[in-house]
Scaffold this active site. Structure first.
Site, mmCIF file in Angstrom:
data_model
loop_
_atom_site.group_PDB
_atom_site.id
_atom_site.type_symbol
_atom_site.label_atom_id
_atom_site.label_comp_id
_atom_site.label_asym_id
_atom_site.label_seq_id
_atom_site.Cartn_x
_atom_site.Cartn_y
_atom_site.Cartn_z
ATOM 1 N N HIS A 1 0.831 -1.203 0.000
ATOM 2 C CA HIS A 1 0.000 0.000 0.000
ATOM 3 C C HIS A 1 0.864 1.251 0.000
ATOM 4 O O HIS A 1 0.451 2.298 -0.461
ATOM 5 C CB HIS A 1 -0.915 0.001 1.219
ATOM 6 C CG HIS A 1 -1.984 -1.018 1.108
ATOM 7 N ND1 HIS A 1 -3.032 -0.879 0.238
ATOM 8 C CD2 HIS A 1 -2.147 -2.207 1.707
ATOM 9 C CE1 HIS A 1 -3.809 -1.942 0.332
ATOM 10 N NE2 HIS A 1 -3.291 -2.766 1.209
ATOM 11 N N GLU B 1 -17.213 -1.787 -33.643
ATOM 12 C CA GLU B 1 -15.866 -2.013 -34.187
ATOM 13 C C GLU B 1 -15.905 -2.542 -35.611
ATOM 14 O O GLU B 1 -14.855 -2.779 -36.206
ATOM 15 C CB GLU B 1 -15.125 -3.036 -33.320
ATOM 16 C CG GLU B 1 -14.920 -2.579 -31.902
ATOM 17 C CD GLU B 1 -14.186 -3.612 -31.064
ATOM 18 O OE1 GLU B 1 -12.994 -3.436 -30.820
ATOM 19 O OE2 GLU B 1 -14.835 -4.605 -30.657
ATOM 20 N N ASP C 1 -10.113 -1.114 -34.083
ATOM 21 C CA ASP C 1 -10.606 -2.167 -34.971
ATOM 22 C C ASP C 1 -11.469 -1.606 -36.093
ATOM 23 O O ASP C 1 -11.380 -2.063 -37.232
ATOM 24 C CB ASP C 1 -11.382 -3.224 -34.171
ATOM 25 C CG ASP C 1 -10.427 -4.225 -33.552
ATOM 26 O OD1 ASP C 1 -9.503 -4.676 -34.265
ATOM 27 O OD2 ASP C 1 -10.577 -4.547 -32.361
ATOM 28 N N CYS D 1 -13.800 4.588 -27.331
ATOM 29 C CA CYS D 1 -12.750 4.112 -26.426
ATOM 30 C C CYS D 1 -11.495 3.655 -27.183
ATOM 31 O O CYS D 1 -10.525 3.221 -26.577
ATOM 32 C CB CYS D 1 -13.253 3.013 -25.509
ATOM 33 S SG CYS D 1 -13.760 1.542 -26.386
HETATM 34 C C1 PEP Z 1 -10.570 -0.809 -30.338
HETATM 35 O O1 PEP Z 1 -10.615 -1.728 -31.146
HETATM 36 O O2 PEP Z 1 -10.539 0.392 -30.659
HETATM 37 C C2 PEP Z 1 -10.541 -1.114 -28.893
HETATM 38 C C3 PEP Z 1 -10.686 -0.165 -27.995
HETATM 39 O O3 PEP Z 1 -10.329 -2.405 -28.522
HETATM 40 P P1 PEP Z 1 -8.892 -3.120 -28.605
HETATM 41 O O4 PEP Z 1 -7.876 -2.057 -28.940
HETATM 42 O O5 PEP Z 1 -8.658 -3.726 -27.277
HETATM 43 O O6 PEP Z 1 -9.116 -4.097 -29.684
HETATM 44 MG MG MG Z 2 -11.056 -3.747 -30.538
#
Ligand code: PEP
Ligand code: MG
Length: 551
Positions: A188, A430, A454, A501
């Site tokens: 910790h 994706e 992706d 993301c």
């Molecule tokens: C993506 O494909 O943009 C994503 C966030 O997933 P990963 O990079 O883990 O495939």
């Molecule tokens: Mg991905």
């Protein structure tokens, strides 16, 4: 100049004087007592005092390092109240007619030994916590205060090891860095150091002698080195580095705690992407509003066999609790293609990126899928978890997934296990197919998160792993930009919220564009949160749209 090398647990530069920290070790004597019940009562009083001290430390730590960093003091309070521990102390007092200090010291030693003998590294790490609470109770029995470190100017604290309560008691304004001879990266102490944003080095053989006290030194948390009596050229070089660090920090500090709202009042959530629990300190340090992508496959990749439901549950629960009510989006396992785990025994494929991966594996191996879903659902009772499914191409897939989720929920209901009945379900966008079906898909789920890594590879037909195709790769391809707009529009029409993301979410040259498109969330690596916030705060979306002829 002497250079000592250790293991860096948090980067940064500190320049200042060394202060050797010596523990206020209590010497406990074994003494016979006549009135054992009075001794038991004295122990109960000391326990109460200890709990009060720990509560005060907890409140102090919440202010200084956030809920996650403060959790340890809640755990310590539970240890003080642990029935087995109390029973052991009282037994020793009563059976040996001895003083409470001795009984606590004896119990502390026994429990510590027991933890040290455990196989699990996490539990071995808890031995230090047992020692810490035992010393605190003894200190209360002896009528001592809550301890602390004496220093008039900011110093580099050098110690053998530091208990969490010791680090928190110290006045942060006076500490430039921690250097310890012992300690583990999982302790910790190092977690707290990280959360406190102080360079820290462990396993560093600096002598803890009086002569070291007050010596000039440089701690380089990038290199994991301590320079004692540094040569002038080293000092000058490190001072420059320190200045740069301070400028960066000052900029970021100003943005902490601010809402992500544009000049014309449009709000956006800025969340963080993580791969494991070690990233949590960075999430808090960078003031993320939640976790927008927990790549759960890293649990599988770091394991020699399928992680069990309980192993996964413990991890998800820790993340949910650390985030203390903030959203945590767990993506179900996205194995296959570039992420291979041998024990899955996946067939050899000519085109793995177009093969058996992610949700396709889950739908063909429902037992693996259900184990993960059960773990996530159980953990949802401890915070605000959402579940997200990767590599979706159709509404049918989503319907199948929802049936499986419903089955797992039913199984949990039957055995009376608690979980969040309204847990949000979302999908990753994706594939071009998912983009085209955005509105229909949105009607089935609560949210979308675009995996641009992706989506770009499948849209441009360019392998994301193949660097030799870089000259053809255009992450701002107009076709992709159109798709991103289609996704958010489709999401909103179908009643879902939408985020990004993939890596493109942290491309600062596109932040205004994403705001203009109407994205509700961007999830990025923790270090990108504050730079993104800066742009959001400086943007007027209405004006940007006018400028670009978007309205
Ligand atoms: C993506 O494909 O943009 C994503 C966030 O997933 P990963 O990079 O883990 O495939
Ligand atoms: Mg991905």
């Amino acid at each position: 100049m002497i250079i000592y090398e250790g293991k860096s647990v948090f980067s940064g530069i500190a320049i200042g004087k060394l202060s050797v920290y010596k523990k206020n070790e209590q010497t406990v004597k074994r003494e016979k007592v006549a009135d054992v019940e009075a001794e038991v009562a004295r122990y109960a009083d000391a326990r109460e005092k200890t709990i009060e001290q720990l509560q005060a430390l907890h409140d102090k730590a919440v202010k200084e390092v956030g809920e996650a960093g403060a959790e340890i003091f809640e755990a310590h309070q539970l240890m003080v109240e642990d029935e087995d521990y109390i029973e052991s102390v009282e037994n020793i007092i009563r059976s040996q007619c001895v003083n409470a200090e001795f009984a606590v010291a004896e119990t502390g030693d026994n429990f510590q030994k027991m933890f040290l003998e455990m196989e699990d590294e996490y539990f071995r790490g808890r031995a230090a916590d047992i020692k810490d609470i035992s010393e605190r109770i003894i200190n209360c029995l002896l009528g001592g205060g809550s301890g602390g470190i004496e220093s008039d100017e900011p110093v580099i604290v050098v110690a053998d090891d530091l208990a969490p309560s010791e680090t928190v008691q110290m006045d942060k304004d006076k500490i430039l860095s921690f250097v310890t001879v012992h300690g583990s990266a999982n302790s910790h102490t190092s977690i707290l150091a990280k959360t406190m944003n102080i360079p820290a080095i462990i396993g560093c053989p600096v002598p803890l002698t009086d002569e070291m006290n007050g010596k000039e030194a440089v701690v380089d948390g990038f290199e994991g080195k301590v320079y004692v009596d540094p040569d002038p050229d080293i000092l000058a070089e490190k001072k420059k580095l320190l200045l740069k660090e301070q400028e960066k920090k000052a900029l970021l500090q100003q943005l902490k705690g601010k809402e992500n709202v544009t000049l014309d009042g449009q709000k956006i959530n800025l969340y963080a992407n993580i791969g494991n629990t070690k990233d949590l300190a960075l999430v808090l340090e960078n003031d993320a509003g939640g976790i927008g992508l927990f790549r759960s496959e890293f649990i599988y990749l770091g394991s020699d066999d399928y992680p069990t439901e309980d192993e996964q549950f413990a991890i998800y629960k820790q993340v949910a609790q650390t985030m203390a009510g903030k959203k945590v989006i767990i993506r179900t396992l996205d194995i296959g293609a570039d992420k291979q785990a041998d024990y899955f025994n996946l067939p050899h494929e000519e085109n793995p990126a177009l093969g058996l991966r992610a949700i396709r594996i889950c739908l063909t191996r429902p037992d693996v899928f259900k184990t993960q879903l059960r773990a996530i659902l159980r953990a949802s009772a401890y915070g605000k978890i959402s579940i997200m499914f990767p590599m979706i191409i159709s509404v049918d897939e989503v319907k199948k997934i929802k049936e499986i989720v419903a089955e797992v929920k039913k199984e949990l209901d039957e055995i009376g296990v608690d979980y969040d009945k309204n847990i949000e379900l979302g999908i990753m966008i994706e594939t071009p197919a998912a983009v085209m079906m955005a509105e229909e898909l949105a009607k089935e789920v609560d949210f979308f998160s675009v995996g641009t890594n992706d989506l770009t590879q499948y849209t441009l037909a360019i392998d994301r792993q193949n660097q030799s195709l870089d000259e053809f790769y255009d992450s701002h391809h107009p076709g992709l930009m159109k798709m991103l707009k289609m996704v958010v529009d489709g999401a909103h029409k179908g009643g879902a919220w939408a985020g990004i993301c993939g890596e493109l979410g942290s491309d600062l040259t596109l932040t205004k564009e994403f705001l203009a498109m109407g994205y509700d969330e961007l999830s990025v690596s923790p270090g990108r949160i504050l730079p993104l916030r800066k742009i959001v705060l400086e943007t007027n979306v209405g004006e940007y749209k006018k400028e670009k002829g978007l309205e």
